[in-house]
Design a protein around this motif. Structure first.
Motif, PDB file in Angstrom:
ATOM      1  N   GLY A 146      -1.888  10.199  34.157  1.00 59.93           N
ATOM      2  CA  GLY A 146      -0.677   9.544  34.628  1.00 59.93           C
ATOM      3  C   GLY A 146       0.514  10.485  34.644  1.00 59.93           C
ATOM      4  O   GLY A 146       1.278  10.537  35.617  1.00 59.93           O
ATOM      5  N   ARG A 147       0.678  11.260  33.575  1.00 55.08           N
ATOM      6  CA  ARG A 147       1.801  12.207  33.518  1.00 55.08           C
ATOM      7  C   ARG A 147       1.653  13.317  34.561  1.00 55.08           C
ATOM      8  O   ARG A 147       2.653  13.835  35.077  1.00 55.08           O
ATOM      9  CB  ARG A 147       1.906  12.802  32.118  1.00 55.08           C
ATOM     10  N   LEU A 148       0.413  13.683  34.861  1.00 53.38           N
ATOM     11  CA  LEU A 148       0.173  14.725  35.856  1.00 53.38           C
ATOM     12  C   LEU A 148       0.515  14.249  37.271  1.00 53.38           C
ATOM     13  O   LEU A 148       1.149  14.974  38.040  1.00 53.38           O
ATOM     14  CB  LEU A 148      -1.297  15.160  35.791  1.00 53.38           C
ATOM     15  N   LEU A 149       0.099  13.021  37.607  1.00 56.63           N
ATOM     16  CA  LEU A 149       0.235  12.530  38.978  1.00 56.63           C
ATOM     17  C   LEU A 149       1.514  11.732  39.215  1.00 56.63           C
ATOM     18  O   LEU A 149       1.981  11.626  40.353  1.00 56.63           O
ATOM     19  CB  LEU A 149      -0.980  11.664  39.339  1.00 56.63           C
ATOM     20  N   PHE A 150       2.072  11.143  38.143  1.00 63.10           N
ATOM     21  CA  PHE A 150       3.278  10.312  38.304  1.00 63.10           C
ATOM     22  C   PHE A 150       4.356  10.742  37.306  1.00 63.10           C
ATOM     23  O   PHE A 150       4.806   9.935  36.475  1.00 63.10           O
ATOM     24  CB  PHE A 150       2.923   8.834  38.096  1.00 63.10           C
ATOM     25  N   PRO A 151       4.771  12.008  37.367  1.00 67.00           N
ATOM     26  CA  PRO A 151       5.736  12.500  36.356  1.00 67.00           C
ATOM     27  C   PRO A 151       7.095  11.816  36.417  1.00 67.00           C
ATOM     28  O   PRO A 151       7.815  11.794  35.420  1.00 67.00           O
ATOM     29  CB  PRO A 151       5.850  13.994  36.703  1.00 67.00           C
ATOM     30  N   ASP A 152       7.431  11.245  37.576  1.00 65.47           N
ATOM     31  CA  ASP A 152       8.743  10.614  37.741  1.00 65.47           C
ATOM     32  C   ASP A 152       8.697   9.093  37.663  1.00 65.47           C
ATOM     33  O   ASP A 152       9.687   8.432  37.963  1.00 65.47           O
ATOM     34  CB  ASP A 152       9.351  11.025  39.091  1.00 65.47           C
ATOM     35  N   ASN A 153       7.548   8.550  37.304  1.00 68.84           N
ATOM     36  CA  ASN A 153       7.422   7.088  37.248  1.00 68.84           C
ATOM     37  C   ASN A 153       6.773   6.671  35.928  1.00 68.84           C
ATOM     38  O   ASN A 153       5.563   6.448  35.852  1.00 68.84           O
ATOM     39  CB  ASN A 153       6.595   6.574  38.430  1.00 68.84           C
ATOM     40  N   PRO A 154       7.564   6.555  34.868  1.00 68.30           N
ATOM     41  CA  PRO A 154       7.001   6.197  33.559  1.00 68.30           C
ATOM     42  C   PRO A 154       6.385   4.804  33.533  1.00 68.30           C
ATOM     43  O   PRO A 154       5.517   4.534  32.694  1.00 68.30           O
ATOM     44  CB  PRO A 154       8.211   6.282  32.616  1.00 68.30           C
ATOM     45  N   ASN A 155       6.796   3.913  34.437  1.00 70.34           N
ATOM     46  CA  ASN A 155       6.217   2.571  34.445  1.00 70.34           C
ATOM     47  C   ASN A 155       4.739   2.599  34.835  1.00 70.34           C
ATOM     48  O   ASN A 155       3.921   1.878  34.260  1.00 70.34           O
ATOM     49  CB  ASN A 155       6.984   1.672  35.418  1.00 70.34           C
ATOM     50  N   VAL A 156       4.409   3.419  35.818  1.00 73.62           N
ATOM     51  CA  VAL A 156       3.009   3.534  36.223  1.00 73.62           C
ATOM     52  C   VAL A 156       2.182   4.148  35.090  1.00 73.62           C
ATOM     53  O   VAL A 156       1.075   3.694  34.797  1.00 73.62           O
ATOM     54  CB  VAL A 156       2.872   4.370  37.514  1.00 73.62           C
ATOM     55  N   VAL A 157       2.731   5.171  34.445  1.00 72.31           N
ATOM     56  CA  VAL A 157       2.031   5.812  33.325  1.00 72.31           C
ATOM     57  C   VAL A 157       1.797   4.797  32.205  1.00 72.31           C
ATOM     58  O   VAL A 157       0.698   4.711  31.641  1.00 72.31           O
ATOM     59  CB  VAL A 157       2.822   7.026  32.799  1.00 72.31           C
ATOM     60  N   THR A 158       2.827   4.009  31.895  1.00 73.04           N
ATOM     61  CA  THR A 158       2.699   2.990  30.851  1.00 73.04           C
ATOM     62  C   THR A 158       1.625   1.967  31.216  1.00 73.04           C
ATOM     63  O   THR A 158       0.813   1.574  30.371  1.00 73.04           O
ATOM     64  CB  THR A 158       4.045   2.276  30.629  1.00 73.04           C
ATOM     65  N   GLY A 159       1.602   1.550  32.483  1.00 69.72           N
ATOM     66  CA  GLY A 159       0.585   0.597  32.922  1.00 69.72           C
ATOM     67  C   GLY A 159      -0.818   1.154  32.806  1.00 69.72           C
ATOM     68  O   GLY A 159      -1.749   0.447  32.402  1.00 69.72           O
ATOM     69  N   MET A 160      -0.986   2.434  33.146  1.00 69.47           N
ATOM     70  CA  MET A 160      -2.308   3.055  33.029  1.00 69.47           C
ATOM     71  C   MET A 160      -2.758   3.132  31.577  1.00 69.47           C
ATOM     72  O   MET A 160      -3.916   2.846  31.256  1.00 69.47           O
ATOM     73  CB  MET A 160      -2.274   4.451  33.660  1.00 69.47           C
ATOM     74  N   VAL A 161      -1.846   3.515  30.697  1.00 74.62           N
ATOM     75  CA  VAL A 161      -2.200   3.593  29.271  1.00 74.62           C
ATOM     76  C   VAL A 161      -2.514   2.208  28.723  1.00 74.62           C
ATOM     77  O   VAL A 161      -3.485   2.025  27.968  1.00 74.62           O
ATOM     78  CB  VAL A 161      -1.063   4.252  28.468  1.00 74.62           C
ATOM     79  N   LEU A 162      -1.712   1.217  29.099  1.00 76.17           N
ATOM     80  CA  LEU A 162      -1.956  -0.144  28.628  1.00 76.17           C
ATOM     81  C   LEU A 162      -3.305  -0.665  29.113  1.00 76.17           C
ATOM     82  O   LEU A 162      -4.037  -1.313  28.359  1.00 76.17           O
ATOM     83  CB  LEU A 162      -0.838  -1.066  29.112  1.00 76.17           C
ATOM     84  N   GLU A 163      -3.650  -0.366  30.371  1.00 70.67           N
ATOM     85  CA  GLU A 163      -4.940  -0.795  30.919  1.00 70.67           C
ATOM     86  C   GLU A 163      -6.104  -0.323  30.059  1.00 70.67           C
ATOM     87  O   GLU A 163      -7.096  -1.042  29.873  1.00 70.67           O
ATOM     88  CB  GLU A 163      -5.084  -0.262  32.350  1.00 70.67           C
ATOM     89  N   PHE A 164      -5.972   0.888  29.485  1.00 67.86           N
ATOM     90  CA  PHE A 164      -7.073   1.447  28.695  1.00 67.86           C
ATOM     91  C   PHE A 164      -6.783   1.415  27.192  1.00 67.86           C
ATOM     92  O   PHE A 164      -7.353   2.197  26.433  1.00 67.86           O
ATOM     93  CB  PHE A 164      -7.380   2.865  29.176  1.00 67.86           C
ATOM     94  N   SER A 165      -5.907   0.509  26.803  1.00 64.66           N
ATOM     95  CA  SER A 165      -5.651   0.282  25.378  1.00 64.66           C
ATOM     96  C   SER A 165      -6.084  -1.101  24.916  1.00 64.66           C
ATOM     97  O   SER A 165      -6.142  -1.358  23.715  1.00 64.66           O
ATOM     98  CB  SER A 165      -4.146   0.460  25.072  1.00 64.66           C
ATOM     99  N   VAL A 166      -6.361  -1.990  25.873  1.00 62.25           N
ATOM    100  CA  VAL A 166      -6.741  -3.355  25.514  1.00 62.25           C
ATOM    101  C   VAL A 166      -8.173  -3.376  24.998  1.00 62.25           C
ATOM    102  O   VAL A 166      -8.953  -2.451  25.245  1.00 62.25           O
ATOM    103  CB  VAL A 166      -6.579  -4.309  26.722  1.00 62.25           C
TER     104      VAL A 166
END
Length: 312
Positions: free
Chosen positions: A87-107
Motif C-alpha cells: 500500500g505504501r509503495l503504490l499509494f504513498p499519497d493516499n493513507p486511507n487506501v493503505v489503512t483499508g488494505m491493512v484493515l482488510e488483512f487484520s480481521v
C-alpha cells in the motif's frame, strides 16, 4: 433430494459463488434485505461446522499447535505487513487506501471457512479452534495492528464486538460440541451429513447479501480503485498459497493442509467492513469491501486445486 442438491452444489460451487456475487451486485436493493439476518445465518453455519468436532478434538489441536500457530502468524503478521508495504509503495499519497488494505488483512479468520473445509474434507477441529481463538483475539489484535502499521488510533467498542462474536461463533460452537459430548459422538456421526445442504444454502445467502454492499463501489470505479482491487486480489491469493506452502513445509496430511489453506486465506470481511464504516472515512471501506468479490471465488478455486493435488 436434499442430498442430491448438496452433491450438486459441492461440485459446482466454483460457479455458484460468482453467480451469487453477480446477483448481489446487480440487484442490491433486493439482496440487501438479507443483510440484517447475516449474523443469525453465520451462527447457524458455525453450529453446523462445530458438529464435526468434540472437546477432545479441540484439545488435540492445542496439543499439536504448529498448524494453528502457522495460520495465526500468516493472518496477523505476514499479510498485514505485506498489505502495508504494498500500500505504501503504490499509494504513498493516499493513507486511507493503505489503512483499508491493512484493515482488510487484520480481521480474523472467516466463519464461512468452516463450510469450505467441510466440503473439501479438511480438519474441522483445527478450523473451528482457529476461528474461535482468532475471533476472541480480534478486539485486541485489530487496534494493535493498525496502530503499529498505519498509526491509526482506533477505539473499538470491545464489549459490543465480543457480544456479537460470542453470538455468531462461540455459543453455536459450544452447543454443537456439548451435543456431541452428551450423545457420545452419535450426533457427530449423523447430523453433519443431514445438515450439509443447509450450510450450502447459508453460504449462498451470505454471499448474495454481503455482495450487495459492494455495489455502490463497483459503480464508481476509477483507476486508483481498480489498482487497489488488484492489490487485494493478489494479497488474498497469497494467503491461500502461504497456507498451502506451510502445510507442505511441515509435511502435514491432506486434511490439515486443507484447513491451513482456508485458515490462512479466508477473512471475516464483514467485521472489517463494520469497523471501517464506523471508525474511518468512506474511502477506507472500499479496499475492505472489495475483498468480498474475490474471497468465495478463491475459496472454490483453491478447494478444487487441493482436491486435484490429493488425487495426484
Amino acid at each position: 433430494m436434499l442430498q442430491r442438491c448438496n452433491r450438486f452444489l459441492e461440485k459446482w460451487m466454483f460457479l455458484v459463488t460468482p453467480c451469487c456475487l453477480a446477483a448481489g451486485v446487480l440487484f442490491p436493493s433486493v439482496a440487501g434485505l438479507g443483510v440484517p439476518y447475516v449474523p443469525l445465518v453465520f451462527a447457524f453455519m458455525t453450529f453446523i461446522g462445530g458438529l464435526k468436532s468434540s472437546f477432545r478434538d479441540i484439545a488435540a489441536v492445542f496439543r499439536s499447535p504448529l498448524p494453528l500457530l502457522a495460520c495465526l502468524a500468516t493472518l496477523h503478521l505476514v499479510l498485514p505487513a505485506a498489505a502495508c508495504g504494498l500500500g505504501r509503495l503504490l499509494f504513498p499519497d493516499n493513507p486511507n487506501v493503505v489503512t483499508g488494505m491493512v484493515l482488510e488483512f487484520s480481521v480474523p479468520a472467516a466463519v464461512v471457512g468452516l463450510m469450505w473445509v467441510s466440503i473439501y474434507r479438511g480438519n474441522s477441529p483445527l478450523s473451528l479452534a482457529l476461528v474461535i481463538l482468532d475471533t476472541l483475539l480480534a478486539p485486541f489484535l485489530i487496534p494493535l495492528t493498525l496502530r503499529l502499521l498505519v498509526g491509526s488510533q482506533v477505539a473499538i467498542d470491545t464489549s459490543r464486538m465480543m457480544e456479537e462474536l460470542i453470538f455468531m461463533i462461540a455459543l453455536p460452537a459450544l452447543l454443537a460440541m456439548v451435543l456431541n459430548q452428551l450423545s457420545r459422538d452419535r450426533v457427530k456421526e449423523t447430523w453433519p451429513a443431514r445438515l450439509a445442504p443447509y450450510s450450502k444454502f447459508c453460504l449462498i445467502f451470505v454471499v448474495t447479501a454481503n455482495s450487495s454492499e459492494v455495489a455502490p463501489y463497483i459503480r464508481h470505479l476509477n483507476a486508483q480503485r481498480l489498482l487497489a482491487a488488484g492489490c487485494i486480489l493478489l494479497l488474498a491469493t497469497c494467503g491461500y498459497v502461504i497456507g498451502w506452502l506451510l502445510a507442505l513445509l511441515f509435511r502435514q496430511p491432506h486434511d490439515i493442509t486443507v484447513s491451513m489453506i482456508y485458515g490462512a486465506g479466508m477473512r471475516n470481511i464483514s467485521a472489517g467492513a463494520v469497523i471501517a464504516s464506523t471508525y474511518f472515512p468512506a474511502e477506507v471501506v472500499f479496499p475492505v469491501m472489495i475483498g468480498t468479490l474475490f474471497q468465495q471465488i478463491l475459496a472454490a478455486l483453491f478447494g478444487m486445486l487441493s482436491a486435484r493435488g490429493r488425487r495426484l
